[in-house]
Scaffold this active site. Structure first.
Site, PDB file in Angstrom:
ATOM      1  N   LYS A 169      67.873 -80.842  73.062  1.00 27.22           N
ATOM      2  CA  LYS A 169      69.150 -80.221  73.421  1.00 27.22           C
ATOM      3  C   LYS A 169      70.230 -80.361  72.360  1.00 27.22           C
ATOM      4  O   LYS A 169      71.250 -79.683  72.433  1.00 27.22           O
ATOM      5  CB  LYS A 169      69.646 -80.783  74.754  1.00 27.22           C
ATOM      6  CG  LYS A 169      68.766 -80.402  75.913  1.00 27.22           C
ATOM      7  CD  LYS A 169      68.726 -78.898  76.125  1.00 27.22           C
ATOM      8  CE  LYS A 169      67.945 -78.557  77.374  1.00 27.22           C
ATOM      9  NZ  LYS A 169      67.969 -77.128  77.661  1.00 27.22           N
ATOM     10  N   SER A 192      59.003 -84.366  81.605  1.00 29.32           N
ATOM     11  CA  SER A 192      58.845 -82.910  81.485  1.00 29.32           C
ATOM     12  C   SER A 192      57.859 -82.566  80.375  1.00 29.32           C
ATOM     13  O   SER A 192      57.159 -81.552  80.445  1.00 29.32           O
ATOM     14  CB  SER A 192      60.192 -82.236  81.217  1.00 29.32           C
ATOM     15  OG  SER A 192      60.646 -82.507  79.905  1.00 29.32           O
TER      16      SER A 192
END
Lengths: 93, 322
Positions: B50, B264
Site C-alpha cells: 500500500k 491475505s
C-alpha cells in the site's frame, strides 16, 4: 446429481433457515430454476428482471467467480459446490 | 540503486524471488518448467504494497492542488493503506483520520496511532463496505477534509501500472500469469492494464478473500459494493479463497520458502498454486508471479499462526484478515 448451494444469511428466509441446500442443474441457469422451484422467490433476488445476474450478487462454482466462466451458462457437474455471496469490498487494506 | 534521498523515495523496487520448493511438485522430469515467483511487497517502507498507491494518491492530490499544507486526510481503510498514508503524512505535514472496521487487528490500530493518526471505528458487520459508508458520511460533514478514496482513485491503479507491473516484467520477461489480491482492485487493475498493453498473453488472476458469515452479516444484496476502479475486462479469472486455505498456504510459504507473510498472501498463493496445477496438468510450462502483500507481523494477534489449521480457522471467524 447433487450440487450443494451455500446460501447467504440474507436469503435464508427462502430456505427455511438452511445454510446450504442441494439442487440439480447442468448449468447455473438450470440450477437457479431448480432452486426457485423448491424455494420460490429466490431467483428474483439473484437475477435482474432481464435475466442477468444482479450486480451485487456474486456466485462461485468451486470457488471460481462464474462471471469469468460463462456466467449463467457456466456448466455444473455432480459434486460441485456453489456459493452465493453479497459483493463486499474484500481485502481493502 | 540502494541509496535514496528520503524514505518516500524508496517506495517500490521490491525483489522478485523464486520459490523452488513450492514449484517442485509441478515439475516432473522432462516436462516444461512451472516456476512460481513472489513479489515481496512487504519490503516497502511501512511493510506493505500500500505504500505505492498511498504515496501516488498523495502526490497526485498535491499536484492538482486538492491537498495543501496543513490539510486533513480522511480515508476508509482496514489498515495498510492507513499506515502508508500516515507515514507519508507525517513526513509531509498532514493530519490523518482513518475509518476502520472494529474487527481489524490491534497491531494495525497501534501502528496508526504511533504515526499520529486518529481512528474512527465502523461496525464490524459489513466490513470495509461499512467503513466506506461511514467515511463518506464524515467527508460530507467536513468538506475541507480530503478523502483520497482508494476505491475510486485512479492514482491507486496508476501506481501499479507504472510501478509494480513494469518491475515484474523487467525481472521476469517470460511471465505467463500474474496473481494478486482483490480489495480496492488497484493492484490488479493497474498491473492488468500494464500487461494488456505490454504483454497481452499474461493471464491476470484475482484472489478475493472470503470471510466468515459474521462479516457478511445481513448485508442487503441490493446494497453491495463494487469499487469504482474495478473493470472486469482486465481480469481473466477470479477466485474466492476462504480462511482455511489462506492459513494453510501462508504456513506452507513459511515452512517451505521461509517467507513470513500476512494472511491475505496465503489466499493469493492458493490461487497461484491452483494456476500452477492447471498448467502442469496440461503439460505446459509457466512463470507465475504473485504478490506478497505484506508480512505476517500485524496479524500475530489473530491467532492464525498458532495451533492447528482448525483452531486458526475458528479464530479468524468474524475478523477481517485481509
Amino acid at each position: 446429481m447433487a450440487i450443494e448451494v451455500r446460501i447467504p444469511t440474507i436469503l435464508r428466509t427462502y430456505t427455511g433457515g438452511e445454510k446450504a441446500v442441494n439442487a440439480d442443474g447442468a448449468n447455473l441457469h438450470a440450477l437457479i430454476d431448480a432452486l426457485d422451484a423448491s424455494h420460490p422467490g429466490i431467483k428474483g433476488r439473484l437475477l435482474e428482471d432481464n435475466g442477468d445476474l444482479r450486480r451485487f450478487v456474486n456466485i462461485y462454482i468451486n470457488d471460481e467467480d462464474v462471471r469469468f466462466i460463462g456466467s449463467l451458462d457456466a456448466e455444473l457437474s455432480d459434486g460441485d459446490q456453489v456459493v452465493i455471496l453479497p459483493a463486499v469490498a474484500g481485502g481493502a487494506r | 540503486m540502494t541509496r535514496y534521498d528520503s524514505l518516500l523515495a524508496s517506495v517500490g523496487g521490491t525483489p522478485l524471488v523464486g520459490l523452488p520448493r513450492l514449484s517442485a511438485p509441478f515439475n516432473a522430469d522432462g516436462r516444461p518448467q512451472v516456476r512460481i515467483w513472489a513479489k515481496l511487497e512487504d519490503r516497502n517502507p511501512t511493510g506493505s504494497i500500500k505504500d505505492r498507491p498511498a504515496l501516488r494518491m498523495i502526490e497526485e492530490a498535491e499536484k492538482s492542488g486538492l491537498l495543501t499544507p496543513g490539510c486533513t486526510i480522511l480515508e476508509p481503510t482496514s489498515g495498510n493503506t492507513g499506515i502508508s498514508i500516515a507515514m507519508a503524512a507525517t513526513l509531509k505535514g498532514y493530519r490523518t483520520v482513518f475509518v476502520m472496521p472494529e474487527n481489524t487487528s490491534e497491531e494495525r490500530r497501534q501502528l496508526l496511532r504511533m504515526w499520529g493518526a486518529e481512528i474512527v471505528s465502523s461496525p464490524a458487520a459489513g466490513g470495509s463496505n461499512e467503513a466506506v459508508r461511514v467515511a463518506k458520511q464524515i467527508a460530507a460533514e467536513h468538506p475541507d477534509w480530503v478523502m483520497l478514496y482508494q476505491y475510486g482513485n485512479d492514482a491507486n491503479a496508476l501506481a501499479h501500472e507504472e510501478g509494480t507491473g513494469p518491475e515484474i516484467l523487467a525481472d521476469l520477461p517470460s511471465i505467463t500469469h500474474f496473481v494478486a489480491g482483490l480489495g480496492t482492485t488497484g493492484t490488479l487493475m493497474g498491473v492488468g492494464r500494464f500487461f494488456r498493453k505490454a504483454k497481452a498473453e499474461v493471464r491476470i488472476v484475482a484472489a478475493e478473500p472470503r470471510y466468515g458469515e459474521l462479516v457478511y452479516g445481513l448485508r442487503n444484496l441490493d446494497e453491495g459494493f463494487v469499487p469504482e476502479l474495478y473493470d472486469a475486462d482486465l481480469i481473466d479469472s477470479r477466485f474466492s479463497v476462504g480462511p482455511r486455505d489462506a492459513v494453510r498456504r501462508v504456513r506452507e510459504l513459511l515452512e517451505l520458502e521461509g517467507i513470513f507473510a500476512g494472511i491475505s498472501t496465503g489466499a493469493i498463493l492458493h490461487a497461484a498454486l491452483g494456476q500452477a496445477a492447471k498448467v502442469a496438468k496440461a503439460g505446459e510450462g509457466a512463470d507465475i508471479a504473485f504478490v506478497v502483500a505484506d508480512g505476517g507481523w500485524k496479524y500475530l494477534s489473530t491467532g492464525a499462526y498458532e495451533g492447528t489449521i482448525d483452531e486458526a480457522e475458528d479464530r479468524l471467524e468474524g475478523q477481517l484478515w485481509a
